[in-house]
Design a protein around this motif. Structure first.
Motif, PDB file in Angstrom:
ATOM      1  N   UNK A  97       0.836  -1.195   0.000  1.00 29.02           N
ATOM      2  CA  UNK A  97       0.000   0.000   0.000  1.00 29.02           C
ATOM      3  C   UNK A  97       0.874   1.249   0.000  1.00 29.02           C
ATOM      4  N   UNK A  98       0.507   2.212  -0.817  1.00 29.72           N
ATOM      5  CA  UNK A  98       1.285   3.446  -0.943  1.00 29.72           C
ATOM      6  C   UNK A  98       1.269   4.226   0.369  1.00 29.72           C
ATOM      7  N   UNK A  99       2.379   4.898   0.669  1.00 29.54           N
ATOM      8  CA  UNK A  99       2.462   5.715   1.868  1.00 29.54           C
ATOM      9  C   UNK A  99       1.412   6.808   1.905  1.00 29.54           C
ATOM     10  N   UNK A 100       0.995   7.275   0.739  1.00 30.89           N
ATOM     11  CA  UNK A 100      -0.046   8.294   0.677  1.00 30.89           C
ATOM     12  C   UNK A 100      -1.376   7.799   1.219  1.00 30.89           C
ATOM     13  N   UNK A 101      -1.640   6.514   1.066  1.00 33.52           N
ATOM     14  CA  UNK A 101      -2.856   5.927   1.625  1.00 33.52           C
ATOM     15  C   UNK A 101      -2.785   5.953   3.151  1.00 33.52           C
ATOM     16  N   UNK A 102      -1.662   5.526   3.696  1.00 34.47           N
ATOM     17  CA  UNK A 102      -1.477   5.561   5.151  1.00 34.47           C
ATOM     18  C   UNK A 102      -1.603   6.983   5.681  1.00 34.47           C
ATOM     19  N   UNK A 103      -0.961   7.920   4.995  1.00 34.12           N
ATOM     20  CA  UNK A 103      -1.005   9.305   5.445  1.00 34.12           C
ATOM     21  C   UNK A 103      -2.419   9.868   5.372  1.00 34.12           C
ATOM     22  N   UNK A 104      -3.104   9.606   4.276  1.00 36.07           N
ATOM     23  CA  UNK A 104      -4.442  10.174   4.087  1.00 36.07           C
ATOM     24  C   UNK A 104      -5.413   9.721   5.156  1.00 36.07           C
TER      25      UNK A 104
END
Length: 140
Positions: free
Chosen positions: A53-60
């Motif tokens: 999973x992309x880090x942007x998903x975790x951040x969002x």
């Protein structure tokens, strides 16, 4: 302590207007005073180049979980916005979905310190700690 139903409705209505969360397939799984849990599937469209999973998903979802946790503690006429947010990644986001558990560390009238823990879960419910976020929200 339970959440005032009017506050809960305000928060859930706000979440429903977030098109980013809709794009990610995220749902608000739990909400309480100063807490919020958001889940999102790790979709084929949310992967980074190595298949996690992309880090942007975790951040969002981590940012949103922390923000909605903060929104539960401010006056009904106000909203919150992120002033700053830091993220530390600890392991790849491998699994079926991500779970972000947001909480308010220190509520304040001018700024609120918040945090989120992000976990990857497999189909059986086994968890792996993916990321921790800490930041500041401002009532607006």
């Amino acid at each position: 302590m339970s959440l005032d139903p009017r506050v809960e409705q305000k928060v859930r209505d706000s979440f429903a207007r977030q098109t980013m969360m809709q794009t990610l397939g995220a749902t608000m799984a739990a909400l309480g005073p100063g807490t919020c849990r958001i889940t999102a599937p790790i979709l084929p469209t949310s992967l980074q180049q190595q298949g996690a999973g992309h880090g942007g998903l975790s951040f969002s979802i981590g940012d949103s979980a922390a923000g909605y946790a903060a929104l539960t503690l401010i006056p009904p006429e106000a909203e919150v916005m992120t002033v700053e947010m830091k993220i530390n990644f600890m392991s790849p986001a491998l699994g079926a979905r991500l779970v972000a558990e947001g909480r308010v560390i220190r509520p304040g009238r001018r700024i609120m310190v918040v945090a989120s823990d992000v976990w990857a879960e497999d189909e059986a419910g086994a968890r792996r700690y993916v990321a921790v976020l800490q930041g500041t929200m401002i009532p607006v």
